[in-house]
Structures are given as structure tokens and as C-alpha cells.
Motif scaffolding. Structure first.
Motif, PDB file in Angstrom:
ATOM      1  N   THR A  21       0.817  -1.210   0.000  1.00 43.54           N
ATOM      2  CA  THR A  21       0.000   0.000   0.000  1.00 43.54           C
ATOM      3  C   THR A  21       0.852   1.262   0.000  1.00 43.54           C
ATOM      4  O   THR A  21       0.529   2.241  -0.654  1.00 43.54           O
ATOM      5  CB  THR A  21      -0.924   0.027   1.231  1.00 43.54           C
ATOM      6  N   VAL A  22       1.960   1.232   0.729  1.00 43.37           N
ATOM      7  CA  VAL A  22       2.896   2.356   0.789  1.00 43.37           C
ATOM      8  C   VAL A  22       4.290   1.813   0.493  1.00 43.37           C
ATOM      9  O   VAL A  22       4.726   0.843   1.098  1.00 43.37           O
ATOM     10  CB  VAL A  22       2.872   3.035   2.178  1.00 43.37           C
ATOM     11  N   ARG A  23       4.967   2.460  -0.450  1.00 49.02           N
ATOM     12  CA  ARG A  23       6.310   2.009  -0.844  1.00 49.02           C
ATOM     13  C   ARG A  23       7.279   3.189  -0.737  1.00 49.02           C
ATOM     14  O   ARG A  23       7.167   4.169  -1.472  1.00 49.02           O
ATOM     15  CB  ARG A  23       6.267   1.489  -2.278  1.00 49.02           C
ATOM     16  N   PRO A  24       8.260   3.121   0.184  1.00 51.09           N
ATOM     17  CA  PRO A  24       9.271   4.178   0.267  1.00 51.09           C
ATOM     18  C   PRO A  24      10.272   4.043  -0.885  1.00 51.09           C
ATOM     19  O   PRO A  24      10.476   2.951  -1.424  1.00 51.09           O
ATOM     20  CB  PRO A  24       9.939   3.936   1.623  1.00 51.09           C
ATOM     21  N   TYR A  25      10.899   5.172  -1.234  1.00 55.68           N
ATOM     22  CA  TYR A  25      11.892   5.141  -2.318  1.00 55.68           C
ATOM     23  C   TYR A  25      12.948   6.215  -2.099  1.00 55.68           C
ATOM     24  O   TYR A  25      12.755   7.185  -1.367  1.00 55.68           O
ATOM     25  CB  TYR A  25      11.228   5.314  -3.689  1.00 55.68           C
ATOM     26  N   LEU A  26      14.066   6.016  -2.792  1.00 56.00           N
ATOM     27  CA  LEU A  26      15.185   6.960  -2.836  1.00 56.00           C
ATOM     28  C   LEU A  26      15.349   7.381  -4.286  1.00 56.00           C
ATOM     29  O   LEU A  26      15.253   6.539  -5.192  1.00 56.00           O
ATOM     30  CB  LEU A  26      16.465   6.287  -2.326  1.00 56.00           C
ATOM     31  N   VAL A  27      15.585   8.666  -4.534  1.00 60.22           N
ATOM     32  CA  VAL A  27      15.743   9.171  -5.893  1.00 60.22           C
ATOM     33  C   VAL A  27      16.992  10.037  -5.975  1.00 60.22           C
ATOM     34  O   VAL A  27      17.349  10.732  -5.017  1.00 60.22           O
ATOM     35  CB  VAL A  27      14.487   9.970  -6.333  1.00 60.22           C
ATOM     36  N   ALA A  28      17.681   9.976  -7.116  1.00 62.10           N
ATOM     37  CA  ALA A  28      18.838  10.832  -7.383  1.00 62.10           C
ATOM     38  C   ALA A  28      18.837  11.185  -8.869  1.00 62.10           C
ATOM     39  O   ALA A  28      18.556  10.323  -9.711  1.00 62.10           O
ATOM     40  CB  ALA A  28      20.137  10.131  -6.995  1.00 62.10           C
ATOM     41  N   THR A  29      19.112  12.450  -9.184  1.00 70.84           N
ATOM     42  CA  THR A  29      19.119  12.905 -10.568  1.00 70.84           C
ATOM     43  C   THR A  29      20.267  13.883 -10.811  1.00 70.84           C
ATOM     44  O   THR A  29      20.778  14.504  -9.878  1.00 70.84           O
ATOM     45  CB  THR A  29      17.793  13.605 -10.943  1.00 70.84           C
ATOM     46  N   LEU A  30      20.637  14.042 -12.084  1.00 73.36           N
ATOM     47  CA  LEU A  30      21.633  15.015 -12.524  1.00 73.36           C
ATOM     48  C   LEU A  30      21.097  15.722 -13.760  1.00 73.36           C
ATOM     49  O   LEU A  30      20.348  15.130 -14.534  1.00 73.36           O
ATOM     50  CB  LEU A  30      22.958  14.339 -12.871  1.00 73.36           C
ATOM     51  N   GLY A  31      21.507  16.966 -13.964  1.00 73.34           N
ATOM     52  CA  GLY A  31      21.065  17.689 -15.151  1.00 73.34           C
ATOM     53  C   GLY A  31      21.456  19.140 -15.090  1.00 73.34           C
ATOM     54  O   GLY A  31      22.566  19.475 -14.686  1.00 73.34           O
ATOM     55  N   GLY A  32      20.524  20.018 -15.473  1.00 68.51           N
ATOM     56  CA  GLY A  32      20.804  21.438 -15.532  1.00 68.51           C
ATOM     57  C   GLY A  32      19.752  22.261 -14.830  1.00 68.51           C
ATOM     58  O   GLY A  32      18.599  21.853 -14.714  1.00 68.51           O
ATOM     59  N   THR A  33      20.182  23.438 -14.358  1.00 65.63           N
ATOM     60  CA  THR A  33      19.292  24.419 -13.761  1.00 65.63           C
ATOM     61  C   THR A  33      19.400  25.710 -14.554  1.00 65.63           C
ATOM     62  O   THR A  33      20.498  26.203 -14.795  1.00 65.63           O
ATOM     63  CB  THR A  33      19.660  24.695 -12.290  1.00 65.63           C
ATOM     64  N   ARG A  34      18.251  26.221 -14.949  1.00 64.17           N
ATOM     65  CA  ARG A  34      18.195  27.507 -15.664  1.00 64.17           C
ATOM     66  C   ARG A  34      17.681  28.558 -14.697  1.00 64.17           C
ATOM     67  O   ARG A  34      16.590  28.434 -14.158  1.00 64.17           O
ATOM     68  CB  ARG A  34      17.271  27.393 -16.872  1.00 64.17           C
ATOM     69  N   LEU A  35      18.495  29.578 -14.462  1.00 61.92           N
ATOM     70  CA  LEU A  35      18.113  30.721 -13.644  1.00 61.92           C
ATOM     71  C   LEU A  35      17.759  31.842 -14.608  1.00 61.92           C
ATOM     72  O   LEU A  35      18.594  32.270 -15.402  1.00 61.92           O
ATOM     73  CB  LEU A  35      19.259  31.152 -12.731  1.00 61.92           C
ATOM     74  N   ALA A  36      16.510  32.306 -14.572  1.00 62.40           N
ATOM     75  CA  ALA A  36      16.037  33.279 -15.549  1.00 62.40           C
ATOM     76  C   ALA A  36      15.441  34.495 -14.869  1.00 62.40           C
ATOM     77  O   ALA A  36      14.650  34.380 -13.937  1.00 62.40           O
ATOM     78  CB  ALA A  36      15.004  32.639 -16.468  1.00 62.40           C
TER      79      ALA A  36
END
Length: 193
Positions: free
Chosen positions: A101-116
Motif C-alpha cells: 500500500t505504501v512504498r518508500p523510495y530513494l531518488v537521485a538525478t543530474l542535469g541542468g538548472t536555468r536561472l532566468a
């Protein structure tokens, strides 16, 4: 057939999660000064696409946007504000633990950030890591609750939102630092296909 194999066969391969949340934190130190520009806490929204890779793992594509203001925190200069959008596009993955019913998870990502800002924009390398819960992880519609930390790498001496011309060369923010850190909490509706 084992229970694990049966559960794997029932797992759906694609998840699309529109979400809304609240992002806070983020400051730029001003060069050769004790002043700083602080990004004001504000709402955020985004879209996450997950593609099943294995029984407990998924690939993830994230787009997130925050519309806010950067406010000058200074004891020597008058108060100033700049409209600022922070947009993140990142790719990574999730690892999910077991749960019906409830599933914990871990997430990690890489990419870019645009500051505008209204006059200019800059793109920097960024990454994120987070923890979350998926509610009703085996049904076609579920809920995703998550807390995520973002780190955007800026150059040590970066000028942001600059305007050049015959009469003036001016930059709104002169950064003295290397990491812009922010934190986001959000909730989204997961659609599985």
C-alpha cells in the motif's frame, strides 16, 4: 511462480506524475561583500516521468519550475528585488523498497538548472537527491509524496542577469560561491500505464 515474480509481472512500466509543491532556500553571496541575494520561498510545480528498469528500480526524468523573487539582503544598500524563475531539467533514477500500500523510495538525478530573470538567463550543472513515499504503488493511479534537496553548481565568480550596451555594462547579481542549495517538498498524482 513465486510471489516476487507475480508482483513483477503486475508492475506497470510507465509513470507520469504532475506535482505541486513548495521550494525554499537558495542564496547567492555578493562578490567582495557580506551581502547576499536570497531566493524567496515559493510554490513550485513540475512533471516527472518514470520508466521501469528492474523490479525495484526506475529511470526518471524530472522537470521542475519555481517562479519567485531574489531579494537583496544588505545592511549597506537599499532593498532590491529581481523576478527570478528557477527551472530544473534532470535525469536519474529511483530505488523502491517493498510495500503493497505504501512504498518508500530513494531518488537521485543530474542535469541542468536555468536561472532566468526578465532580461537574461544562465544555465548551470545541478543534481538532486530525495526520499519519498508512493501510496497505492500497484494501482493505475496513486499518490507520490517527496522531499528533495537540489544543488546547483555555479562558478566561483559568476555574473548573472547582465545587460551590455553602448551606454552601460551592468550585472544584477555578482555571485561569490560555488553551490546554490534549495529544498523542495511536494505531492503529486501518479498515473501508471
Amino acid at each position: 511462480m513465486s510471489f516476487g515474480a507475480a508482483a513483477q509481472e503486475q508492475r506497470l512500466d510507465l509513470e507520469i506524475t504532475p506535482y505541486g509543491g513548495w521550494r525554499f532556500g537558495g542564496a547567492f553571496d555578493v562578490q567582495e561583500s557580506t551581502d547576499s541575494w536570497e531566493i524567496e520561498d515559493s510554490s513550485s510545480f513540475g512533471l516527472i516521468l518514470n520508466l521501469r528498469e528492474g523490479f525495484n528500480t526506475q529511470w526518471e526524468i524530472l522537470y521542475s519550475r519555481q517562479s519567485s523573487d531574489a531579494r537583496l539582503n544588505s545592511t549597506t544598500q537599499p532593498a532590491s528585488r529581481i523576478d527570478m524563475d528557477v527551472q530544473m531539467s534532470q535525469v536519474g533514477g529511483t530505488y523502491q523498497w517493498e510495500g503493497a500500500t505504501v512504498r518508500p523510495y530513494l531518488v537521485a538525478t543530474l542535469g541542468g538548472t536555468r536561472l532566468a530573470a526578465p532580461s537574461d538567463s544562465d544555465v548551470f550543472f545541478s543534481g538532486s537527491i530525495g526520499l519519498g513515499l508512493q501510496i497505492l504503488p500497484e494501482s493505475r493511479v496513486g499518490i507520490r509524496l517527496e522531499a528533495r534537496a537540489y544543488g546547483t553548481l555555479t562558478d566561483s565568480d559568476t555574473d548573472l542577469f547582465c545587460s551590455t550596451g553602448p551606454d552601460e555594462n551592468i550585472c544584477a547579481i555578482r555571485v561569490d560561491g560555488e553551490v546554490l542549495g534549495q529544498f523542495e517538498t511536494f505531492a503529486g498524482v501518479v498515473f501508471r500505464f
